[in-house]
Enzyme design. Sequence first.
Site, PDB file in Angstrom:
ATOM      1  CE  LYS A 193     110.861 153.905  61.340  1.00 50.37           C
ATOM      2  NZ  LYS A 193     110.056 154.276  62.612  1.00 50.37           N
TER       3      LYS A 193
ATOM      4  CG  LEU B  58     107.960 149.786  63.791  1.00 51.45           C
ATOM      5  CD1 LEU B  58     107.848 149.249  62.357  1.00 51.45           C
ATOM      6  CD2 LEU B  58     108.544 151.309  64.041  1.00 51.45           C
TER       7      LEU B  58
HETATM    8  N1  PMP Z   1     106.805 152.071  67.218  1.00 49.31           N
HETATM    9  C1  PMP Z   1     106.121 152.982  66.245  1.00 49.31           C
HETATM   10  C2  PMP Z   1     104.771 153.021  66.048  1.00 49.31           C
HETATM   11  C3  PMP Z   1     107.307 153.827  65.939  1.00 49.31           C
HETATM   12  O1  PMP Z   1     106.777 154.833  65.132  1.00 49.31           O
HETATM   13  C4  PMP Z   1     108.591 153.627  66.447  1.00 49.31           C
HETATM   14  C5  PMP Z   1     109.491 154.740  65.968  1.00 49.31           C
HETATM   15  N2  PMP Z   1     109.670 155.187  64.848  1.00 49.31           N
HETATM   16  C6  PMP Z   1     108.984 152.829  67.267  1.00 49.31           C
HETATM   17  C7  PMP Z   1     108.033 151.871  67.585  1.00 49.31           C
HETATM   18  C8  PMP Z   1     110.341 152.651  67.923  1.00 49.31           C
HETATM   19  O2  PMP Z   1     111.257 152.023  66.699  1.00 49.31           O
HETATM   20  P1  PMP Z   1     112.741 152.500  66.646  1.00 49.31           P
HETATM   21  O3  PMP Z   1     113.198 151.971  67.998  1.00 49.31           O
HETATM   22  O4  PMP Z   1     113.133 151.583  65.580  1.00 49.31           O
HETATM   23  O5  PMP Z   1     112.756 153.934  66.349  1.00 49.31           O
END
Ligand code: PMP
Length: 284
Positions: free
Chosen positions: A147, A205
């Site tokens: 991230k 991610l």
């Molecule tokens: N993929 C990307 C590229 C993201 O930036 C995010 C959220 N910031 C997600 C998936 C979803 O992650 P989360 O559920 O932890 O917010």
Amino acid sequence: MTRIAYVNGQYVPHDEAVVHIEDRGFQFADGVYEVIAVHQGKLIDEELHMERLERSLGELSIAWPISRRSMPVVMRQVVRRNRVHNGLLYLQVTRGVAPRNHAFPDHDHSSLVMTSRPTASFDKEAIAKGVDVITVPDIRWSRRDIKSISLLPNCLSKQQAVEAGAYEAWFIDNDGLITEGTACNAWIVTKDGELLSRKADSDILNGITRQSLIKLAEKEGVSFTERAFTPDEAKAAKEAFLTSTTSFVKPVVRIDGQSVGNGKAGSLTRRLLDFYGAHMDGQA
Ligand code: PMP
């Protein structure tokens, strides 16, 4: 001697040179830079650096922070005020300060910072000794599982979505498969009722919302398959939705202008949203 930095119109002591925490350079790596050699007090290949800077800014639709004609004036001031005879000039332009949001801000107040420092003077004999290199896989940027704040491609694609009147953009990889959204994970429910989300390897991610939803689906007896899908499969799907901390479980009703299912939130998506709402209430 006090080092001097240039920050948005001011020459300030290096130790006190700061940018705002919501500068998009800091938040998204949404900026460009140049490093120019200073040799015997002269900026080397200055015009080529300015041309590349102009190109980089243009490609990212970032406005010149000051006019192109004023740049050399500030560059020389920074070199002069730091009394650099042999060294480097560093300059960075970012899309400026704005509330954190992937899409571009309305304003075009880009930020400009410059520093200069001395380095050992050009020593041909020392350079001619040569160095070792190693080879590594080119991972720029294939580590989407981290991230990282290096979100420039995400910003560019989100902006494209906004300009197309869409909420999000879903990325397609070199194999023609959807990876994820610019800030969310992508899901579909196939015609056969199969709930799909791509495997969480280094290509996406692993969203926390995604992980929670997988657990909730399991708990509620909803079968789930972890596999990638193509845009065509998504467009032909019964349902599609996206997940993220800020979007929760959000139905996707159109992809590239094509209705998904009947063009409304799907029934399984709504059930999953209910599960997710209850999951949040349970922690509140
Ligand atoms: N993929 C990307 C590229 C993201 O930036 C995010 C959220 N910031 C997600 C998936 C979803 O992650 P989360 O559920 O932890 O917010």
